[in-house]
Design a protein around this motif. Structure first.
Motif, PDB file in Angstrom:
ATOM      1  N   LYS A   1       0.606  -1.213   0.147  1.00 47.03           N
ATOM      2  CA  LYS A   1       0.041  -0.167  -0.055  1.00 47.03           C
ATOM      3  C   LYS A   1       0.774   1.383  -0.177  1.00 47.03           C
ATOM      4  O   LYS A   1       0.386   2.602  -0.126  1.00 47.03           O
ATOM      5  CB  LYS A   1      -0.789   0.026   1.122  1.00 47.03           C
TER       6      LYS A   1
ATOM      7  N   TYR B   1      -0.403   1.310  -7.074  1.00 49.36           N
ATOM      8  CA  TYR B   1      -1.286   0.431  -6.750  1.00 49.36           C
ATOM      9  C   TYR B   1      -0.830  -0.735  -7.680  1.00 49.36           C
ATOM     10  O   TYR B   1      -1.255  -1.963  -7.597  1.00 49.36           O
ATOM     11  CB  TYR B   1      -2.789   0.841  -7.045  1.00 49.36           C
TER      12      TYR B   1
ATOM     13  N   HIS C   1      -4.328  -7.297 -10.902  1.00 46.97           N
ATOM     14  CA  HIS C   1      -4.340  -5.983 -10.596  1.00 46.97           C
ATOM     15  C   HIS C   1      -5.791  -5.302 -10.606  1.00 46.97           C
ATOM     16  O   HIS C   1      -6.114  -4.027 -10.317  1.00 46.97           O
ATOM     17  CB  HIS C   1      -3.524  -4.985 -11.514  1.00 46.97           C
TER      18      HIS C   1
ATOM     19  N   GLU D   1      -8.014  -6.169  -8.936  1.00 47.71           N
ATOM     20  CA  GLU D   1      -8.457  -6.092  -7.623  1.00 47.71           C
ATOM     21  C   GLU D   1      -8.483  -4.724  -7.249  1.00 47.71           C
ATOM     22  O   GLU D   1      -9.588  -4.110  -6.209  1.00 47.71           O
ATOM     23  CB  GLU D   1      -7.947  -6.982  -6.536  1.00 47.71           C
ATOM     24  N   GLU D   2      -7.881  -3.754  -7.536  1.00 50.22           N
ATOM     25  CA  GLU D   2      -7.481  -2.581  -7.323  1.00 50.22           C
ATOM     26  C   GLU D   2      -8.718  -1.540  -7.897  1.00 50.22           C
ATOM     27  O   GLU D   2      -8.694  -0.292  -7.616  1.00 50.22           O
ATOM     28  CB  GLU D   2      -6.181  -2.034  -7.848  1.00 50.22           C
TER      29      GLU D   2
ATOM     30  N   ARG E   1      -8.212   4.860 -13.518  1.00 46.87           N
ATOM     31  CA  ARG E   1      -7.354   3.242 -13.467  1.00 46.87           C
ATOM     32  C   ARG E   1      -7.470   2.725 -14.568  1.00 46.87           C
ATOM     33  O   ARG E   1      -6.518   1.552 -15.030  1.00 46.87           O
ATOM     34  CB  ARG E   1      -7.708   2.690 -12.008  1.00 46.87           C
TER      35      ARG E   1
END
Length: 286
Positions: free
Chosen positions: A100, A104, A125, A127-128, A156
């Protein structure tokens, strides 16, 4: 096997409710389990061996789903048959404090394959752009300057697309599988794990807790699929209630990806061939 209908085109607008979690494909499960999948896995194994021997390209495989959708089983039944030295499997859980403290995408680097490898990301990735939205975990410290919080996700998505494009342009194909499971099937599988002493270890209380957010997950999955399935890195939406048929689709998609790469065994130079012949004679004459 035609798997094109499971592949999400870049300009396709996904409505998950329009994708079956199970379908009448006309193939008997026994035929899939005992004949078709073993035959195709044999082909996959041959192509993977060439990929590993050539060491020019690699493949990133993303597996994303709700709990009990079949990711671990797909790894066991398909990818465990491949050459271990050319295979890398990484499972991602809740980010650690160290993870963290970085950007990310930082932690995903550990799971990426080398040339000649297939790297499997069990969760990833993505999950972010899922868990932080479900549980409102996005702290102010990670929001980019001059960006509104609600716009972080589209930012993102674009960054993930750029990252995957970067991987492809540098010799690493990206193939992504979303396990589209029904709520009723998840209930059945979770209860099976909970009631069977030999499967209790597979169960986590968190699985049932996350199930309470089912509708939110479906909305976010749909958003993810619509914004991150690209020509370079497509998503395949699997009818995950049918585990064996889903494994068949995964196997076929991997074969097609490897055939596109078309890896070859390295050719031996004439100098090394002469030396090889010499040593063959030496050993035969011992």
């Amino acid at each position: 096997m035609d798997i094109s209908k499971y592949k999400v085109d870049g300009d396709q607008q996904v409505k998950l409710q329009e994708f079956a979690t199970s379908e009448d494909h006309g193939i008997d499960e026994k035929e899939l389990r005992e004949k078709q999948i073993p035959d195709r896995v044999k082909k996959l194994k041959e192509l993977h061996l060439r990929l590993h021997a050539e060491e020019k390209k690699g493949i990133v495989v993303v597996l994303q789903a709700m709990d009990a959708a079949g990711k671990d089983e797909a790894i066991s039944y398909i990818f465990s048959n491949l050459n271990a030295q050319g295979l890398k499997t990484t499972s991602f859980q809740k980010p650690s404090d160290t993870e963290k403290s970085h950007d990310y995408l930082w932690r995903i680097r550990e799971g990426l394959p080398a040339r000649g490898q297939v790297g499997i990301l069990n969760r990833s990735h993505y999950e972010e752009v899922i868990a932080p939205r479900i549980h409102d975990l996005l702290g102010d410290e990670v929001i980019p300057d001059n960006t509104e919080k609600e716009k972080v996700w589209s930012l993102r998505f674009r960054q993930i697309n750029d990252f995957e494009q970067y991987m492809v342009e540098n010799g690493f194909e990206v193939v992504k599988f979303f396990f589209n499971m029904s709520k009723e099937e998840q209930k059945k599988r979770l209860l099976e794990r909970m009631k069977d002493p030999e499967k209790n270890w597979e169960f986590s209380f968190r699985d049932v807790e996350e199930r309470q957010h089912w509708d939110s997950y479906q909305e976010i999955f749909e958003d993810m699929l619509n914004h991150t399935s690209t020509e370079a890195a497509p998503w395949y939406i699997l009818p995950a209630d049918d585990e064996w048929y889903s494994r068949s689709i995964i196997t076929e998609a991997m074969i097609q990806c490897l055939e596109k790469i078309d890896p070859q065994f390295p050719e031996i130079s004439q100098e090394n061939q002469d030396k090889l012949d010499q040593y063959i004679k030496q050993l035969e004459n011992e």
